[in-house]
Design a protein around this motif. Structure first.
Motif, short mmCIF file in Angstrom:
data_model
loop_
_atom_site.label_atom_id
_atom_site.label_comp_id
_atom_site.label_asym_id
_atom_site.label_seq_id
_atom_site.Cartn_x
_atom_site.Cartn_y
_atom_site.Cartn_z
N LEU A 242 0.84 -1.21 0.00
CA LEU A 242 0.00 0.00 0.00
C LEU A 242 0.87 1.26 0.00
O LEU A 242 0.59 2.23 -0.69
CB LEU A 242 -0.93 0.00 1.21
CG LEU A 242 -2.10 -1.00 1.13
CD1 LEU A 242 -2.82 -1.09 2.47
CD2 LEU A 242 -3.08 -0.58 0.03
N ARG A 243 1.95 1.22 0.77
CA ARG A 243 2.83 2.40 0.82
C ARG A 243 3.51 2.63 -0.52
O ARG A 243 3.67 3.78 -0.95
CB ARG A 243 3.87 2.23 1.92
CG ARG A 243 3.21 2.42 3.27
CD ARG A 243 4.19 2.69 4.36
NE ARG A 243 3.48 3.20 5.53
CZ ARG A 243 3.87 3.01 6.78
NH1 ARG A 243 4.97 2.35 7.02
NH2 ARG A 243 3.16 3.52 7.76
N LYS A 244 3.86 1.54 -1.17
CA LYS A 244 4.49 1.65 -2.49
C LYS A 244 3.49 2.29 -3.46
O LYS A 244 3.83 3.15 -4.27
CB LYS A 244 4.87 0.26 -2.98
CG LYS A 244 6.29 0.20 -3.50
CD LYS A 244 6.72 -1.20 -3.68
CE LYS A 244 7.54 -1.27 -4.95
NZ LYS A 244 7.97 -2.61 -5.23
N GLU A 245 2.25 1.84 -3.34
CA GLU A 245 1.22 2.37 -4.23
C GLU A 245 1.01 3.86 -3.97
O GLU A 245 0.88 4.66 -4.90
CB GLU A 245 -0.09 1.60 -4.04
CG GLU A 245 -1.08 1.94 -5.13
CD GLU A 245 -2.30 1.05 -5.14
OE1 GLU A 245 -2.27 -0.03 -4.53
OE2 GLU A 245 -3.29 1.46 -5.79
N ILE A 246 1.01 4.23 -2.69
CA ILE A 246 0.84 5.64 -2.34
C ILE A 246 2.00 6.46 -2.92
O ILE A 246 1.78 7.54 -3.49
CB ILE A 246 0.74 5.81 -0.81
CG1 ILE A 246 -0.67 5.41 -0.38
CG2 ILE A 246 1.04 7.25 -0.39
CD1 ILE A 246 -1.00 5.66 1.05
N ASP A 247 3.22 5.95 -2.81
CA ASP A 247 4.37 6.69 -3.38
C ASP A 247 4.17 6.92 -4.87
O ASP A 247 4.41 8.01 -5.39
CB ASP A 247 5.68 5.92 -3.14
CG ASP A 247 6.08 5.92 -1.67
OD1 ASP A 247 5.49 6.72 -0.90
OD2 ASP A 247 6.95 5.11 -1.28
N ILE A 249 1.31 6.90 -6.54
CA ILE A 249 0.18 7.82 -6.77
C ILE A 249 0.64 9.27 -6.55
O ILE A 249 0.34 10.16 -7.34
CB ILE A 249 -1.02 7.48 -5.85
CG1 ILE A 249 -1.61 6.12 -6.25
CG2 ILE A 249 -2.09 8.56 -5.91
CD1 ILE A 249 -2.70 5.60 -5.32
N ASP A 250 1.40 9.49 -5.46
CA ASP A 250 1.85 10.86 -5.17
C ASP A 250 2.72 11.39 -6.31
O ASP A 250 2.63 12.56 -6.69
CB ASP A 250 2.64 10.90 -3.85
CG ASP A 250 1.72 10.79 -2.65
OD1 ASP A 250 0.49 10.79 -2.85
OD2 ASP A 250 2.21 10.69 -1.51
N LYS A 364 -7.64 5.90 -10.35
CA LYS A 364 -6.98 5.45 -9.11
C LYS A 364 -7.71 5.98 -7.89
O LYS A 364 -7.91 5.28 -6.93
CB LYS A 364 -5.53 5.96 -9.08
CG LYS A 364 -4.71 5.39 -10.17
CD LYS A 364 -3.39 4.92 -9.67
CE LYS A 364 -2.59 4.43 -10.86
NZ LYS A 364 -1.64 3.47 -10.62
N ALA A 365 -8.10 7.25 -8.00
CA ALA A 365 -8.71 7.88 -6.82
C ALA A 365 -9.99 7.13 -6.43
O ALA A 365 -10.34 7.08 -5.28
CB ALA A 365 -9.02 9.33 -7.11
N SER A 368 -9.70 4.79 -3.57
CA SER A 368 -9.18 5.18 -2.27
C SER A 368 -10.30 5.22 -1.24
O SER A 368 -11.46 5.39 -1.57
CB SER A 368 -8.49 6.54 -2.37
OG SER A 368 -9.45 7.48 -2.71
#
Ligand code: PEP
Ligand code: MN
Length: 385
Positions: A242-247, A249-250, A364-365, A368
């Motif tokens: 999940l953190r990788k995905e957040i990186d 996405i950011d 993607k959003a 969330s």
């Protein structure tokens, strides 16, 4: 005071606060009993074996407190706002080692808050705590003072070893919201809470709406869910993913913002060439309505998206202002400047490109989760009785 302290001592309490001098916005309200009440405060503390704290706003208050043996002092929000006043208090404290709590200033100005902390620190005080009590605003709002959590979060980042306390009573202004804000502070890793308690809230001489009884305080403390900052030492695979995905996405969000600002610059050139105002109220109104509606369809908080777009719009206007005044100087900007208005109007490829990527982000959003703790959203009422 005594009755409240005795009832409170049945629960988890480490320090008793009492306002001896109360700064009031308008004259004529109860402004505290004054120096004579220092004895009552000490008596109450002694009766339950706890240290006591009160607010000081000028050197004479500091001197009276030190003489009376008050254990901890705090600087109120109105005083933190004034560097002169803070410096006078700091000078009166020189050579002492009384712990001092420093509330945030009335306005969301982190430098002013840090400045007050520095002044007290430079006077030789080593035991300092910061107290977050929210920020004043104009008009009717859910809370009496807006929490603007990103400010205490930034304070924590800049002064990581400074204990940070939350005063949910002053943020909320209403007793029924205090539990939710106290929990939020715990979830944000605050080190403690300053909560207003009165043995008979209705007859409190100040801020009666935000006071709770000692029994309600006991229930609040029992209900609070404690959290740890790190969780289990080994992060589960799903968290890493999940953190990788957040990186990723950011990174996408930033790339899209850069693209959006490129469009903004080109529009800026057209506005400049046609002598059209940068601000277009109708267009802005439509953007806001559309973005808020679309965020709600995706279970994002409308007020969060509105705030975000206010920032984006402000930056867009700044960029167009620089285009207009010829101050946009980066190599990229010069490239854009070379674009003539005519060229711009015929270039469909550019806007087409923007749309496609925006659709990607929206895709993607959609997945969330809804934001439950954004500012401006309604905190749940929690009944403590
Ligand atoms: C208080 O804590 O009683 C008080 C006056 O607080 P603030 O300085 O945060 O307004
Ligand atoms: Mn108060």
């Amino acid at each position: 005071m005594l009755q409240t302290a005795v009832q409170l001592s049945a629960y988890e309490v480490t320090l008793i606060r009492g306002g001896v001098w109360k700064p009031r916005t308008r004259p004529g309200s109860f402004e505290g009993v004054g120096g004579a009440a220092l004895v009552w405060l000490k008596q109450a503390g002694n009766a339950v074996g706890l240290p006591v704290a009160t607010e000081v706003a000028k050197p004479a208050h500091v001197e009276a407190c030190l003489k009376a043996g008050v254990d901890v002092l705090w600087i109120g929000a109105r005083t933190t706002t004034s560097p002169f006043a803070v410096q006078e208090i700091a000078d009166a404290l020189r050579g002492m080692d009384t712990p001092v709590m420093i509330k945030n200033p009335m306005s969301p100005d982190i430098e002013l808050w840090i400045g007050a902390i520095e002044r007290i620190h430079k006077a030789g005080i080593t035991k300092i705590m910061a107290v977050h009590r929210g920020f004043s605003t104009y008009g009717e709002t859910l809370y009496r003072n807006q929490p603007i959590w990103r400010i205490p979060i930034e304070l924590r980042r800049r002064l990581p070893h400074l204990p940070l306390i939350c005063d949910p009573s002053h943020i909320c202004g209403k007793q029924r919201y205090v539990m939710a804000v106290a929990q939020q502070a715990i979830d944000l890793l605050f080190d403690g809470l300053m909560i207003e308690v009165h043995c008979a809230p209705r007859s409190a001489l100040s801020d009666s709406g935000q006071q709770m009884t000692p029994a309600q305080y006991g229930r609040l403390i029992r209900k609070l869910r404690h959290v740890s900052s790190s969780g289990p030492t080994q992060l589960p695979e799903i968290m890493k993913l999940l953190r990788k995905e957040i990186d990723a996405i950011d990174d996408n969000v930033i790339a899209l913002l850069a693209k959006r600002m490129e469009c903004v610059k080109r529009i800026g050139i057209w506005k400049r060439n046609h002598n059209v105002s940068l601000f277009q109220p109708e267009r802005w109104e439509r953007i806001l309505q559309d973005r808020v509606q679309s965020s709600e369809r995706r279970h994002l908080s409308g007020s969060f998206v509105r705030n975000l777009f206010e920032h984006i719009h402000e930056e867009a206007l700044n960029i167009q202002g620089r285009v207009r005044s010829g101050r946009s100087s980066s190599r990229r900007n010069r490239g854009v400047e070379a674009f003539t208005a005519e060229h711009f109007e015929n270039d469909r490829r550019v806007s087409g490109q923007c749309d496609v990527t925006e659709l990607d982000l929206r895709g993607k959003a959609k997945n969330s989760s809804p934001l439950s703790w954004e500012e401006g959203t309604c905190a749940p009422d929690v009944r403590l009785d």
